[in-house]
Scaffold this motif. Structure first.
Motif, short mmCIF file in Angstrom:
data_model
loop_
_atom_site.label_atom_id
_atom_site.label_comp_id
_atom_site.label_asym_id
_atom_site.label_seq_id
_atom_site.Cartn_x
_atom_site.Cartn_y
_atom_site.Cartn_z
N PRO A 127 29.48 51.74 34.54
CA PRO A 127 29.48 52.84 33.68
C PRO A 127 28.11 52.71 33.22
O PRO A 127 27.33 51.71 33.21
N ILE A 128 27.64 54.01 32.97
CA ILE A 128 26.30 54.24 32.50
C ILE A 128 26.33 55.48 31.68
O ILE A 128 25.46 56.31 31.68
N ASP A 129 26.82 55.12 30.64
CA ASP A 129 26.79 56.39 29.48
C ASP A 129 25.21 55.94 28.72
O ASP A 129 25.24 54.86 28.36
N PRO A 130 24.49 56.94 28.64
CA PRO A 130 23.40 56.73 27.77
C PRO A 130 23.46 56.05 26.44
O PRO A 130 22.51 55.46 26.16
N LEU A 131 24.43 56.46 25.84
CA LEU A 131 24.86 55.87 24.36
C LEU A 131 25.58 54.55 24.39
O LEU A 131 26.12 53.87 23.34
N MET A 132 25.61 53.92 25.70
CA MET A 132 26.22 52.53 25.74
C MET A 132 25.50 51.44 24.84
O MET A 132 24.46 51.29 25.01
N THR A 133 26.47 50.83 24.11
CA THR A 133 25.78 49.75 23.43
C THR A 133 25.44 48.41 24.28
O THR A 133 26.24 48.30 25.42
N GLU A 134 24.59 47.45 23.83
CA GLU A 134 24.36 46.17 24.44
C GLU A 134 25.66 45.58 24.60
O GLU A 134 25.68 44.79 25.79
N GLN A 135 26.45 45.52 23.37
CA GLN A 135 27.86 44.65 23.61
C GLN A 135 28.46 45.24 24.59
O GLN A 135 29.20 44.35 25.47
N GLU A 136 28.60 46.57 24.88
CA GLU A 136 29.40 46.88 26.10
C GLU A 136 28.77 46.60 27.25
O GLU A 136 29.51 46.50 28.35
N GLN A 137 27.61 46.90 27.51
CA GLN A 137 26.76 46.34 28.95
C GLN A 137 27.17 44.96 29.26
O GLN A 137 27.41 44.79 30.28
N ASP A 138 26.92 44.23 28.21
CA ASP A 138 27.32 42.78 28.26
C ASP A 138 28.81 42.20 28.73
O ASP A 138 28.90 41.41 29.49
N TYR A 139 29.71 43.26 28.23
CA TYR A 139 31.13 43.24 28.76
C TYR A 139 31.32 43.33 30.09
O TYR A 139 31.67 42.56 30.92
N VAL A 140 30.53 44.45 30.59
CA VAL A 140 30.56 44.79 32.10
C VAL A 140 29.87 43.63 32.81
O VAL A 140 30.61 43.11 33.76
N ILE A 141 28.92 43.35 32.32
CA ILE A 141 28.14 42.12 33.08
C ILE A 141 28.86 40.88 33.32
O ILE A 141 29.22 40.23 34.31
N ALA A 142 29.22 40.43 32.21
CA ALA A 142 30.03 39.23 31.93
C ALA A 142 31.43 39.20 32.94
O ALA A 142 31.77 38.49 33.60
N ASN A 143 32.07 40.52 32.91
CA ASN A 143 33.17 40.62 33.80
C ASN A 143 32.82 40.44 35.25
O ASN A 143 33.60 39.94 36.18
N ILE A 144 31.78 41.20 35.62
CA ILE A 144 31.48 40.97 37.09
C ILE A 144 31.00 39.74 37.32
O ILE A 144 31.45 39.16 38.49
N LYS A 145 30.16 38.92 36.49
CA LYS A 145 29.97 37.39 36.76
C LYS A 145 31.31 36.79 37.20
O LYS A 145 31.46 36.13 37.80
N GLU A 146 32.14 36.90 36.12
CA GLU A 146 33.75 36.27 35.96
C GLU A 146 34.21 36.42 37.48
O GLU A 146 34.73 35.50 37.99
N PHE A 147 34.22 37.67 37.75
CA PHE A 147 34.81 38.09 39.09
C PHE A 147 34.10 37.00 40.17
O PHE A 147 35.17 36.57 40.87
N PHE A 148 33.14 37.15 40.37
CA PHE A 148 32.42 36.39 41.63
C PHE A 148 32.51 35.06 41.32
O PHE A 148 32.56 34.32 42.45
N GLN A 149 32.29 34.38 40.01
CA GLN A 149 32.37 33.07 39.86
C GLN A 149 34.05 32.43 40.19
O GLN A 149 34.38 31.69 40.90
N LYS A 150 34.95 33.22 39.70
CA LYS A 150 36.36 32.84 39.74
C LYS A 150 36.89 32.93 41.30
O LYS A 150 37.71 32.04 41.77
#
Ligand SMILES: Cc1ncc(COP(=O)(O)O)c(C=O)c1O
Length: 382
Positions: A355-378
């Motif tokens: 997702p790359i909506d120009p008005l995306m909040t940092e919180q939303e970006q962090d949620y995407v990042i955290a879940n991708i990290k979780e996927f690879f770690q888990k």
């Protein structure tokens, strides 16, 4: 949390007053076909891009067809013939290739660069050098995901071999190659204003840009049936004008285009900072002139679909642009020329756009990042 690829409603709310005022003006003047907004928008685009002519039209697909037809007509033929070859990338939206077919020419697919996702200049060079019968007449480059192609190399090859360049700028409004805006470097640029684009309208819309008076004149004729006089026609044309109401929306949205492109770039940088730590992910290069229509990473192909499924379960939308290369589609069977396209094929199995909506909040970006990290770690303990 629910994170769509784009949130067009949020974008509308952000610009609501400008857009509502623009539409309301149209409701009051009722000049729905070639109303004043069309000409104002074309003038604004010419200034913004720094090019003499911008001609609004009905879609990005038509823009490519119009640009190609205008070049053919300026060379004295109404359509290209099958013997006219046009080099392009196999890793793009279908429209790039089908527009070449619709202009009468034969597409030649050459391979891409793994890192930029764009057509590889050395592959263009190789094809041109082997084209002893000089059948290649042009190149259609695509600034995919908003990433500029290497235009220095491509322009050098085009001028050495006397072939034209059309830039498919559908995904890169506002992007640059060095000091020049994309769409102003080749013989013509073809833009799309499909709603999800960096500059999008509320339906279909497109535009041709060119500094060539002849091409501009022919495009203007072709968008209204093929004649200077609508009731006395010279060429097989189209009904392909840009609607007044779409031009009004685009004029209003254009005020925000640089701001939105910068926001996209900041999000891309932020994604890169966090995701480049994961060794299984290949993050995109943050090039100076990129406008990040998409933020696209590469992951090992056997993990791509499970990652997409995992993110979907977490409420995060992702897209695969594009799962099938053009040369693999039935449409291009026996209609295109190509040899080894292994990089394009490989990339089509590895890419995933976040997702790359120009008005995306940092919180939303962090949620995407955290879940991708979780996927690879888990799953893989990376
Ligand atoms: C690279 C590329 N070329 C051409 C097009 C066609 O544009 P449109 O959908 O406006 O016809 C698109 C848009 O989807 C695109 O992404």
């Amino acid at each position: 949390m629910n994170i769509p690829m784009l949130n067009l409603k949020r974008q509308y709310d952000y610009m609501k007053k400008d857009i509502d005022d623009a539409i309301s003006k149209c409701l009051n003047h009722q000049q729905w076909i070639m109303g004043p907004e069309v000409y104002d928008f074309e003038k604004n685009c010419s200034e913004f891009l720094g090019i003499k002519h911008c001609i609004g039209c009905s879609s990005g697909t038509e823009a490519i067809v119009l640009a190609l037809r205008a070049i053919a007509i300026s060379q004295g033929k109404e359509f290209f013939s099958k013997d006219d070859l046009i080099i392009t990338t196999p890793f793009t939206f279908t429209a790039t290739g089908d527009a070449i077919l619709r202009s009468g020419a034969t597409p030649v697919f050459v391979d891409i660069e793994l890192n930029s996702f764009n057509i590889a200049p050395e592959k263009i060079k190789k094809y041109l050098e082997n084209d002893k019968k000089k059948r290649v007449c042009g190149i259609v480059v695509v600034h995919l995901y908003g990433i500029p192609c290497n235009m220095d190399e491509i322009c050098k090859l085009a001028s050495e071999h006397g072939v034209f360049i059309i830039e498919d700028v559908a995904q890169a409004f506002g992007g640059k190659w060095k000091e020049k805006k994309l769409g102003t470097i080749g013989n013509a640029g073809a833009f799309s204003f499909f709603p999800s684009k960096n500059l999008g309208c509320f339906g279909d819309g497109g535009m041709v840009s060119t500094s060539d008076d002849k091409i501009a004149e022919i495009v203007r004729i072709l968008i209204k049936h093929g004649g200077k006089d609508k009731y006395n026609v010279d060429f097989l044309g189209y009904n392909a004008r840009l609607d007044t109401i779409q031009a009004a929306v685009l004029l209003a949205r254009m005020k925000f285009v640089d701001e939105f492109n910068n926001r996209r770039k900041s999000i891309a940088k932020r994604y890169n900072n966090f995701l480049s730590e994961i060794k299984e992910i290949k993050t995109p290069e943050i090039k100076e002139g990129s406008v990040f229509h998409q933020y696209t990473i590469r992951v090992p192909e056997e993990k791509r679909d499970t990652l997409q499924k995992f993110l979907k379960e977490k409420g995060i939308s992702t897209m695969v642009y594009y799962p099938v290369c053009l040369h693999e589609m039935k449409l291009f069977n026996n209609r295109a020329i190509f040899e080894n396209l292994s990089s394009a094929e490989r990339v089509s199995r590895q890419v995933i756009s976040l997702p790359i909506d120009p008005l995306m909040t940092e919180q939303e970006q962090d949620y995407v990042i955290a879940n991708i990290k979780e996927f690879f770690q888990k799953n893989y303990g990376v």
